[in-house]
Design an enzyme around this catalytic site. Structure first.
Site, short mmCIF file in Angstrom:
data_model
loop_
_atom_site.label_atom_id
_atom_site.label_comp_id
_atom_site.label_asym_id
_atom_site.label_seq_id
_atom_site.Cartn_x
_atom_site.Cartn_y
_atom_site.Cartn_z
N SER A 212 93.05 80.68 32.81
CA SER A 212 93.23 79.24 32.55
C SER A 212 94.70 78.88 32.65
CB SER A 212 92.72 78.91 31.15
OG SER A 212 92.90 77.53 30.88
N PHE B 45 91.95 67.48 22.51
CA PHE B 45 91.89 67.11 23.92
C PHE B 45 90.43 66.94 24.29
CE2 PHE B 45 91.81 71.67 23.57
CZ PHE B 45 90.91 72.11 24.53
N GLY B 46 90.19 66.50 25.52
CA GLY B 46 88.81 66.34 25.97
C GLY B 46 88.06 65.32 25.13
N ASP C 111 84.25 78.59 29.73
CA ASP C 111 83.86 77.27 30.17
C ASP C 111 83.17 76.62 28.99
OD1 ASP C 111 83.92 75.24 32.13
OD2 ASP C 111 81.82 75.56 32.59
N LYS D 113 90.30 73.24 13.29
CA LYS D 113 89.38 73.15 14.43
C LYS D 113 88.89 74.55 14.84
CE LYS D 113 88.97 71.63 19.21
NZ LYS D 113 89.69 71.25 20.41
N ASN E 284 95.12 75.66 31.26
CA ASN E 284 94.98 74.56 30.31
C ASN E 284 95.77 74.93 29.05
OD1 ASN E 284 94.06 73.00 28.07
ND2 ASN E 284 92.20 72.47 29.21
N LYS E 285 96.94 74.30 28.91
CA LYS E 285 97.86 74.67 27.82
C LYS E 285 97.23 74.47 26.43
CE LYS E 285 102.11 74.17 30.51
NZ LYS E 285 101.69 75.26 31.36
#
Length: 193
Positions: A7, A148-149, A68, A171, A9-10
């Site tokens: 990945s 995020f997301g 994923d 989280k 994605n930081k």
């Protein structure tokens, strides 16, 4: 122990590094000079995780893992699911995805959903899958500045805050990714002993 996380994605990388013991070094794709956007062409979340892990194993030979994730909304028959990141288009825009989700749910009273993460691990010639799922619901408007997301729209069962209102530690303790990563960490700790 070194592991490649397939990945760049930081946000994801930070969440995972936060959960993994210091004895396990996590390297990103950027760290190994892989600038390819590995195609996610499978029609399942598991399939995409495997595609990414297989790509790194095949091209670089390292022990590695990939994940994923998808948001599965009951009233939308499991959508956006495997297409969560590209729900509103190929540019993977979080705000556009959230706006589309709210629009699709505008006339729906059933807002139940779950977040699912699958981690595919290639370790010393073996392949393993770890799955984390958390149930919750979709809020009627975004709440919180973090995450995020779909985090600003997702509230887990038994909580009164969205994922975007939680600290990274809070989280990780309850999220789909947190659950899958903790299975991965338990597996790797066994291998270290």
């Amino acid at each position: 122990m070194k592991l490649i996380f397939a990945s760049n994605n930081k946000n994801k990388i930070q969440e995972i590094k936060n959960q993994v013991p210091a004895s396990i070094e996590i390297l990103s794709l950027e760290d190994i000079g892989c600038m390819v956007d590995i195609p996610e062409t499978a029609d399942t979340i598991e399939g995409n995780a495997l595609l990414k892990a297989d790509y790194i194993k095949r091209h670089y030979g390292f022990n590695c893992f990939a994940d994923d994730s998808g948001l599965e909304v009951d009233a939308l028959h499991g959508a956006p699911g495997v297409y969560s990141a590209r729900y509103a288009g190929e540019d993977k825009n979080d705000q556009a995805n959230n706006a589309k989700l709210l629009s699709e749910l505008a006339d729906k009273t059933d807002r139940k959903a779950n977040f699912k993460t699958v981690i595919a691990l290639h370790y010393n010639g073996e392949q393993h899958l770890f799955t984390g799922i958390i149930k919750g619901e979709i809020l009627t408007e975004p709440q919180g500045e973090g995450g995020f997301g779909y985090d600003p729209l997702f509230q887990a069962e038994g909580m009164n805050q969205s994922f975007a209102e939680l600290s990274i530690q809070q989280k990780n303790a309850v999220s789909h990714r947190g659950r899958a990563v903790s299975q991965l960490v338990d597996f790797l700790k066994d291998k270290e002993e």
